[in-house]
Motif scaffolding. Structure first.
Motif, PDB file in Angstrom:
ATOM      1  N   GLY A 171       0.828  -1.211   0.000  1.00  0.00           N
ATOM      2  CA  GLY A 171       0.000   0.000   0.000  1.00  0.00           C
ATOM      3  C   GLY A 171       0.855   1.251   0.000  1.00  0.00           C
ATOM      4  O   GLY A 171       0.556   2.227  -0.697  1.00  0.00           O
ATOM      5  N   ALA A 175       0.801   4.096  -2.915  1.00  0.00           N
ATOM      6  CA  ALA A 175       0.480   5.501  -2.616  1.00  0.00           C
ATOM      7  C   ALA A 175       1.618   6.413  -3.065  1.00  0.00           C
ATOM      8  O   ALA A 175       1.392   7.525  -3.543  1.00  0.00           O
ATOM      9  N   VAL A 186       1.201   5.052   7.104  1.00  0.00           N
ATOM     10  CA  VAL A 186       0.507   3.765   7.038  1.00  0.00           C
ATOM     11  C   VAL A 186       0.010   3.421   8.432  1.00  0.00           C
ATOM     12  O   VAL A 186       0.744   3.563   9.419  1.00  0.00           O
ATOM     13  N   VAL A 233      -2.594   5.335   4.168  1.00  0.00           N
ATOM     14  CA  VAL A 233      -2.861   3.927   3.839  1.00  0.00           C
ATOM     15  C   VAL A 233      -3.374   3.224   5.092  1.00  0.00           C
ATOM     16  O   VAL A 233      -2.746   3.322   6.156  1.00  0.00           O
TER      17      VAL A 233
END
Lengths: 340, 346
Positions: A171, A175, A186, A233
Motif C-alpha cells: 500500500g 500511494a 501507514v 494507507v
C-alpha cells in the motif's frame, strides 16, 4: 518513438455492457498517446462499438476471447469451465508480454483468481490484497488526493501478521507512485489506537511494522479515522476491509437518499438544498471515485487494476491511466525492494 | 522515362486526386489565429502527414498516372504550396486552388466556406481532360465534405445520379448559379464511365469510421497512409516493397512504430477488408534477400507483431456490401461544417 505501454482491457465485465469499456479505451486512445489499448473480448461486439466511437485506430487492437465470466457465476467454476474467458485471456496476454497491465470492471473474484493462475506472487508476499480508495476529509500526497487507500478489501479473508505487514509495504509503494506521496503514512485498522489493542495478528503486525524502516508506520487507527483520512494507507484483512468498505458505501448512499427526500419533502428544505447545491457539487467533484479509475490487486509481479463494475467510460479511461502509471513506475519492483 | 515518352507522354492510366489541407498537410485552421498562422507559414514550415509524400511518390513511380490536386487553400498560397511539394519531391500535373479574394470582393460569402460549389465543378472539368478509361483514386479528409463530394462525383461520372437529385443537393449546399451552371455543363459533356476505384478519407478529426459506411465500401476511412497503402496493394496499385517504403517514411517521421502499424493493419481487417494475402506478401518482402525493411528493423519483431495482430482476431467479417448512396438522406453532409443543420458525427 518509445515503446508504448499496452493495457489489456477485459471488455466483457462491466455492469454497463462491453460498449462502455470500449468507449473508455477509445477515450484513452485520444487522451494518452503513450498508452495503447488491447481490447479483449467478443470481437464482433467490440468492433461494432468501436466503429461508432471516436478513437485512434493506431492505438487500439483487439484480441478475441470467446467467453466471459458473469457476475452471478462462481469465479473458480467459471474459470475452470471457460479457459477462453476474457479476464483470463487478458491476464495471459500480460503474462506473455504482449500487454503490460490488465484493467477489468468484471467480477473481483474472477480477477483475483485470474491473477493467481497467471501471474507470480512477488517474493515476500504470501497473499494478494485488493486495494480500494475512499474519500476522506484530509488531502493526501502531492496531488492532494481527497482519498486514502484501504487494503485488503476482499482478496484475502484471513490475513496473518506477516500478510498485514506485506499489505502495508504494498500500500505504501502504491500511494508513493500513484498519489505522488513521497512518504505516505501507514496505519493498522484496529479497535483502539493502543499498540496492544486488537486480535493477536494485529498486535504482532503492529510490532513488526513499528520496526520496519521503509514504511512510515503511524500506529493503529479506528474505523472513525477512515473517513477523516488520518492515515494515507489503512491496512486490514480482507474480511474487515470488505465490511468497512460496504458500510461506508452504504452510509454515503443513505446520505444521498436523505438529501433527495429532503429536496422533495418541503419547499423550505428544497430552498436550503438549492443554496447548498454548489457546495454539494464541489464535494461531489472532489470525491468522485470515477476520477480515480480503479484499485489494484497488489502482490503479483504484474499489474491488475480492478475498475468498479458501474464504471462509465471516463472511469475506465482513468483506470487505464492508473495501470499505465503503475507500469511506468515499476510498481512491482518498488514493492519488491521494500519487502527485502 | 524513355525520351520518346517525355516528348509525347502516353495517356494516363490512373488519376490520383488529392486534397491538401488535413489530407496531405497537417493544417490547423479551426481558429482565426490558426488560420493566420497557416496563411503566413513558409514552405519549409509546413508539415506533411507522415507517409503522404512517400505514397504519392510510389503511386507515381509507374509513370502512367497523373496527380491532380484540388485544394480549398487560396490562390495566393500557390507559390508556397508549390515549393512545399517540390521540397517533398512531389511532381504534380494539376494544382487547383480557390479564388477566395474574388469571392470576397464579389460578396460571395457562401463560397468562402462552401465546398460543393468549388470542388465538384473542378473535379468534373478535370475529368473531361483525361481518357475515358483512366481509373481514379481520390484522397480527402473528414474535416469538410470530401466523402460526400467525391462519392457524388464518382456516381455522377458513372451515370448513377439523377439530375433532380443533383439539383436538390446543389440547393442544399447553397451553390451559386454560375457554379451550378459549370457543374451541369461539365457533367453533360462527360462520357459515362465508372472510373473511381477508391475514395480514402484521412481521419484528421478522428470521425468514427462507421460514419462513412453510408457511402459504401468504395469510401475507406483511414487513420494513416500505411492503411491506404495496404488497400492499394490489395487493389493491385502498389507492390509490397512500395508499401514498405511508405511505412519506412512513417517510422522515420517519428510518429509511428511497429505497434501503430500493426494496429492499423488489424483495424482494416476488422472492418472487413480482405488483407490476409497482403499481410503475407509484406512478410515475404521483409524476409527477402534485399531486406527492404531496413527502416523498420528488426524484421523478426515486425513479423511477430503483424502475425500476433492477425492471429488474435478469430474469424474475419465478410467484406462490406456495395450499396447505392442516398444523397438526399446525406444532404447535410454537403453543407459547410459550420452550418447549423450539419450534425456533428460521433
Amino acid at each position: 518513438m518509445a515503446r508504448p505501454i499496452v493495457v489489456a482491457f477485459d471488455v466483457m465485465g462491466s455492469d454497463h455492457g462491453p460498449a462502455e469499456v470500449v468507449r473508455g479505451a477509445a477515450q484513452l486512445s485520444l487522451e494518452a498517446p503513450h498508452i495503447h489499448a488491447l481490447l479483449v473480448g467478443d470481437r464482433a461486439v467490440i468492433d461494432e462499438a468501436l466503429a461508432e466511437t471516436r478513437h485512434s485506430g493506431e492505438r487500439i487492437a483487439v484480441h478475441h476471447a470467446p467467453d466471459a465470466v458473469g457476475m452471478d457465476e462462481k469465479p473458480a467454476d467459471a474459470l475452470k469451465r471457460k479457459p477462453g474467458a476474457s479476464v483470463l485471456v487478458a491476464a495471459g496476454l500480460v503474462a506473455s508480454g504482449e500487454a503490460d497491465a490488465v484493467v477489468s470492471a468484471g467480477s473481483t473474484g474472477a480477477g483475483v483468481l485470474a491473477c493467481a493462475r497467471t501471474f507470480e506472487l512477488i517474493p515476500g508476499v504470501r497473499r494478494a490484497a485488493l486495494a480500494s480508495v475512499y474519500p476522506t476529509r484530509r488531502l493526501h500526497g502531492q496531488k492532494e488526493d481527497p482519498f486514502s487507500l484501504i487494503l485488503d478489501v476482499g482478496a484475502t479473508v484471513e490475513a496473518t501478521a506477516e500478510d498485514l505487514v506485506a499489505f502495508a509495504v504494498m500500500g505504501s509503494a502504491y500511494a508513493r507512485i500513484i498519489s505522488k506521496n513521497t512518504n505516505p503514512s501507514v496505519a493498522l485498522l484496529s479497535n483502539g489506537t493502543e499498540a496492544q489493542k486488537g486480535p493477536p495478528r494485529v498486535v504482532e503486525a503492529h510490532q513488526r511494522l513499528a520496526s520496519l524502516p521503509k514504511v512510515r508506520f503511524v500506529g493503529n487507527v479506528e474505523g472513525v479515522d477512515i473517513p477523516k483520512g488520518t492515515a494515507d494507507v489503512v491496512v486490514c484483512d480482507g474480511f474487515v476491509g470488505n465490511v468497512c468498505l460496504k458500510m461506508l458505501e452504504g452510509v454515503q448512499e443513505t446520505v444521498v437518499e436523505l438529501a433527495t427526500y429532503a429536496y422533495k419533502e418541503k419547499l423550505r428544505w428544497r430552498a436550503g438544498m438549492a443554496m447548498l447545491s454548489s457546495g454539494i457539487q464541489r464535494l461531489k467533484d472532489v470525491t468522485d471515485w470515477e476520477q480515480y479509475g480503479g484499485a489494484p490487486i497488489l502482490g503479483f509481479d504484474r499489474i491488475f487494476i480492478k475498475a468498479h463494475g458501474r464504471s462509465r467510460a471516463g472511469a475506465i479511461a482513468n483506470a487505464g491511466k492508473v495501470a499505465a502509471k503503475s507500469v511506468a513506475h515499476d510498481l512491482g519492483r518498488a514493492i519488491r525492494e521494500n519487502l527485502t | 522515362m524513355p525520351l520518346l515518352d517525355r516528348i509525347d507522354p502516353p495517356p494516363p492510366r490512373r488519376i490520383y486526386r488529392w486534397d491538401l489541407d488535413k489530407t496531405y498537410l497537417r493544417t490547423e485552421f479551426d481558429t482565426l489565429r490558426q488560420l493566420v498562422r497557416t496563411a503566413l507559414q513558409k514552405a519549409h514550415e509546413k508539415v506533411s502527414v507522415p507517409g503522404a509524400p512517400a505514397l504519392i511518390r510510389e503511386l507515381g513511380a509507374h509513370g502512367d498516372s497523373r496527380l491532380c490536386i484540388i485544394s480549398g487553400s487560396p490562390r495566393q498560397m500557390r507559390s508556397v504550396l508549390e515549393e512545399k511539394l517540390k521540397l517533398d519531391g512531389i511532381a504534380f500535373d494539376e494544382l487547383v486552388l480557390k479564388d477566395n479574394v474574388s469571392n470576397l470582393l464579389r460578396g460571395r460569402f457562401r463560397a468562402l466556406r462552401g465546398q460543393v460549389g468549388y470542388k465538384l465543378p473542378a473535379l468534373l472539368e478535370s475529368r473531361g481532360r483525361v481518357p475515358t478509361d483512366a481509373e481514379e483514386v481520390l484522397f480527402g479528409d473528414d474535416a469538410e465534405a470530401d466523402a460526400f463530394i467525391y462519392s457524388l462525383y464518382a456516381d455522377m461520372v458513372a451515370g448513377r445520379v439523377d439530375e433532380r437529385i443533383l439539383l436538390r443537393v446543389l440547393d442544399a449546399a447553397e451553390v451559386y448559379a454560375d457554379e451550378r451552371a459549370r457543374i451541369l455543363a461539365a457533367w453533360k459533356t462527360l462520357p459515362t464511365a465508372d472510373p473511381v476505384r477508391r475514395i480514402f478519407i484521412h481521419l484528421d478529426r478522428l470521425t468514427p469510421p462507421a460514419y462513412f459506411t453510408r457511402y459504401g465500401p468504395r469510401v475507406v476511412p483511414i487513420f494513416n497512409y500505411f492503411q491506404a497503402s495496404l488497400v492499394l496493394m490489395a487493389d493491385g496499385m502498389l507492390t509490397a516493397p512500395q508499401v514498405l517504403r511508405v511505412a519506412g517514411e512513417m517510422v522515420q517521421a517519428g510518429v509511428h512504430n511497429l505497434f501503430t502499424l500493426s494496429n492499423s493493419l488489424q483495424d482494416l481487417m476488422r472492418r472487413g477488408l480482405p488483407l490476409e494475402q497482403v499481410a503475407e506478401s509484406l512478410v515475404e518482402a521483409m524476409q527477402g534477400p534485399h531486406q527492404l525493411a531496413n527502416a523498420l528493423r528488426p524484421v523478426p519483431d515486425i513479423v511477430a507483431a503483424f502475425s500476433r495482430r492477425l492471429a488474435s482476431l478469430g474469424t474475419n467479417p465478410p467484406p462490406p456490401r456495395a450499396t447505392a448512396v442516398d444523397y438526399v438522406a446525406l444532404i447535410d453532409d454537403a453543407r459547410p461544417r459550420t452550418h447549423k443543420s450539419r450534425r456533428p458525427p460521433g
